[in-house]
Write a protein that holds these residues in place. Structure first.
Motif, PDB file in Angstrom:
ATOM      1  N   LYS A  98       0.841  -1.220   0.000  1.00 32.09           N
ATOM      2  CA  LYS A  98       0.000   0.000   0.000  1.00 32.09           C
ATOM      3  C   LYS A  98       0.870   1.263   0.000  1.00 32.09           C
ATOM      4  CE  LYS A  98      -4.296  -1.219   0.244  1.00 32.09           C
ATOM      5  NZ  LYS A  98      -5.476  -0.599  -0.266  1.00 32.09           N
ATOM      6  N   ALA A 110       1.312   3.983  -3.075  1.00 33.46           N
ATOM      7  CA  ALA A 110       0.884   5.375  -2.849  1.00 33.46           C
ATOM      8  C   ALA A 110       2.055   6.356  -3.029  1.00 33.46           C
ATOM      9  CB  ALA A 110       0.301   5.514  -1.445  1.00 33.46           C
ATOM     10  N   GLU A 161      -5.796  13.032  12.505  1.00 35.07           N
ATOM     11  CA  GLU A 161      -6.580  12.144  11.627  1.00 35.07           C
ATOM     12  C   GLU A 161      -6.836  10.787  12.293  1.00 35.07           C
ATOM     13  OE1 GLU A 161      -7.351  12.359   8.063  1.00 35.07           O
ATOM     14  OE2 GLU A 161      -6.539  14.356   7.680  1.00 35.07           O
ATOM     15  N   GLU A 184      -8.139  -3.682   7.289  1.00 30.55           N
ATOM     16  CA  GLU A 184      -9.019  -2.496   7.266  1.00 30.55           C
ATOM     17  C   GLU A 184      -8.370  -1.354   8.064  1.00 30.55           C
ATOM     18  OE1 GLU A 184     -11.866   0.198   8.919  1.00 30.55           O
ATOM     19  OE2 GLU A 184     -11.179  -1.500  10.140  1.00 30.55           O
ATOM     20  N   ASP A 220      -5.651   0.044   5.910  1.00 22.93           N
ATOM     21  CA  ASP A 220      -6.246   0.899   4.857  1.00 22.93           C
ATOM     22  C   ASP A 220      -6.536   2.301   5.394  1.00 22.93           C
ATOM     23  OD1 ASP A 220      -6.227  -1.048   2.932  1.00 22.93           O
ATOM     24  OD2 ASP A 220      -8.298  -1.699   3.283  1.00 22.93           O
ATOM     25  N   ARG A 221      -7.178   2.338   6.573  1.00 17.77           N
ATOM     26  CA  ARG A 221      -7.541   3.648   7.154  1.00 17.77           C
ATOM     27  C   ARG A 221      -6.293   4.481   7.412  1.00 17.77           C
ATOM     28  NH1 ARG A 221     -10.927   1.372  11.803  1.00 17.77           N
ATOM     29  NH2 ARG A 221     -10.234   3.188  12.969  1.00 17.77           N
ATOM     30  N   GLU A 238      -4.596   5.654   4.072  1.00 16.81           N
ATOM     31  CA  GLU A 238      -5.373   6.759   3.473  1.00 16.81           C
ATOM     32  C   GLU A 238      -5.098   8.073   4.206  1.00 16.81           C
ATOM     33  OE1 GLU A 238      -9.533   5.617   3.394  1.00 16.81           O
ATOM     34  OE2 GLU A 238      -8.957   3.863   2.184  1.00 16.81           O
ATOM     35  N   ALA A 239      -5.151   8.035   5.530  1.00 14.60           N
ATOM     36  CA  ALA A 239      -4.925   9.254   6.318  1.00 14.60           C
ATOM     37  C   ALA A 239      -3.507   9.790   6.078  1.00 14.60           C
ATOM     38  CB  ALA A 239      -5.134   8.961   7.806  1.00 14.60           C
ATOM     39  N   THR A 267      -1.557   9.282   3.535  1.00 20.98           N
ATOM     40  CA  THR A 267      -1.416   9.777   2.156  1.00 20.98           C
ATOM     41  C   THR A 267      -1.916  11.220   2.084  1.00 20.98           C
ATOM     42  OG1 THR A 267      -1.728   7.528   1.352  1.00 20.98           O
ATOM     43  CG2 THR A 267      -1.987   9.279  -0.269  1.00 20.98           C
ATOM     44  N   ARG A 268      -3.079  11.469   2.704  1.00 15.85           N
ATOM     45  CA  ARG A 268      -3.621  12.844   2.735  1.00 15.85           C
ATOM     46  C   ARG A 268      -2.601  13.802   3.362  1.00 15.85           C
ATOM     47  NH1 ARG A 268      -8.522  10.497   4.008  1.00 15.85           N
ATOM     48  NH2 ARG A 268      -8.269  10.683   6.261  1.00 15.85           N
TER      49      ARG A 268
END
Ligand code: PMP
Length: 395
Positions: free
Chosen positions: A309, A313, A345, A375, A378-379, A382-383, A385-386
């Motif tokens: 992941k 990214a 986050e 999961e 993933d969370r 995503e955080a 990456t932002r």
């Protein structure tokens, strides 16, 4: 004001980052150390822990700790040498020695005090101690306390290690001390090459398995086992504060070396023994790790998942080969900002800055546990990456 206090008056580095609201240290947790922790009334995803096997909140361990508290009390009021040896200390030493694959073992109250005490106890003034540039602070302090001559080589650079060894007298005692897994970057020591050099230059080798136990090798025996080199490594140390869900540490070796250390290592003899609860916790964690290989299998599954992941990214993750994933930021202030923004986050990660890394290599350290789910990964990805995009660290 005294001269000593005068020296500290101008030290305001922490306050500078507190004023910027990005100070990343001493954050208070109000729950157990699990994949989610409670902080300031909020739930936060924990990716800053060293509990690779995810056992710190395991009810079986907590029960054994409570039983030990009831039976033996809260402390031992003395060192192992004199009045502080319990039957469970001896049992833990016996079981760790068998697990690691060495003849004998000593258990200490912290992992830090193993390196700090064992290295100077082993070496005399005519000896040499040789360390990797990135060895843990406890190895550095052990090295500093030794009367032996101190040398080091560039991180994982075997040519540099050979360059150092070539200059030393063949008959002198020479001890190479190295982290099995480097704690901030997650890469492994080049043990097969180090063992070759050990034989070529007549040295001894000590490996710190703090981050290898519960992660690498059969039933989590560590990096030495992973490479099939347990017999070749002279001394193996480890901690109970990571995969073994407690606090404390050990040194394992042949009978004669341990017999000598048992009667001469100052941090073993002159420091109080580990608490009954800590000792019983480590013992139970050791049983669980051996009986539940699926935990380590899952740790590797989520580790591979997270690595993929982060790579896709566009994160820079260096040479890691372990559940420790360094996310390079390469700027001190931004490293603190990432940590703070990630926390906002809902993701807890750790800032790594000098002296834990080189000034140009600042990073945030993302570490997995056997209890993390995909999961949750993933969370977190995503955080992060932002946050990394927002701060212009990745595109
Ligand atoms: N060695 C290494 C490689 C470590 O990372 C640590 C702790 N971070 C220690 C030794 C010291 O262990 P402890 O925290 O159990 O005292």
């Amino acid at each position: 004001m005294g001269q000593l206090q005068e020296r500290f008056k101008s030290y305001r580095e922490p306050q500078k980052f507190m004023a910027m609201d990005v100070y990343p240290y001493f954050r208070e947790i109000t729950s157990k150390q699990g994949t989610e922790v409670e902080m300031g009334g909020h739930k936060v995803l924990m990716f800053g822990s060293n509990a690779y096997t995810g056992l710190t909140g395991d009810q079986r361990i907590i029960n054994k700790a409570k039983e030990a508290l009831d039976r033996y009390g809260s402390g031992c009021a003395g060192s192992r040498f004199l009045n502080g040896t319990l039957d469970i200390h001896v049992q833990l030493e016996k079981e760790i020695a068998e697990y690691i694959g060495k003849a004998d073992c000593l258990c200490f109250s912290t992992g830090f005090s193993v390196n700090q005490g064992v290295i100077p106890a082993l070496l005399n003034k005519d000896d040499y101690v040789i360390c990797d540039d990135r060895d843990h602070a406890s190895i550095v302090d052990g090295r500093r306390l030794a009367f032996a001559k101190q040398l080091h080589y560039k991180h994982n650079d075997m040519d540099d290690l050979e360059r150092v060894l070539q200059k030393l007298p063949h008959e002198a005692v020479k001890l190479i001390v190295v982290d099995g897994v480097f704690s901030m970057e997650g890469d492994l020591a080049k043990l097969p090459e180090i063992i070759e050099l050990k034989h070529k230059y007549n040295c001894s080798v000590m490996v710190d398995e703090a981050h290898g136990i519960g992660v690498f090798g059969k039933q989590g025996r560590g990096v030495c086992d992973h490479f099939g080199l347990t017999d070749e490594v002279d001394l193996i140390m480890g901690t109970f504060s990571k995969s073994l869900a407690s606090i404390g540490g050990f040194i394992a070796s042949d009978f004669d070396t341990i017999n000598y250390l048992r009667h001469s290592c100052r941090t073993y003899i002159f420091s109080a023994s580990a608490t009954p609860a800590a000792t019983a916790s480590a013992l139970e964690a050791l049983h669980i790790i051996q009986n539940e290989p699926e935990r380590i299998a899952h740790l590797w599954e989520v580790t591979r998942y997270a690595l993929e992941k982060f790579r896709s990214a566009g994160f820079e993750i260096g040479e890691t080969e372990s559940p420790i994933i360094p996310l390079y930021v390469r700027d001190l202030e931004k490293t603190f900002m990432v940590t703070k923004r990630a926390f906002d986050e809902g993701v807890f990660i750790n800032s790594v800055i000098p002296p834990a890394c080189a000034p140009q290599d600042t990073l945030v350290r993302f570490a997995l546990m056997a209890t993390h789910t995909k999961e949750q990964v993933d969370r977190a990805v995503e955080a992060l990456t932002r946050v990394f995009k927002e701060l212009d660290i990745i595109k």
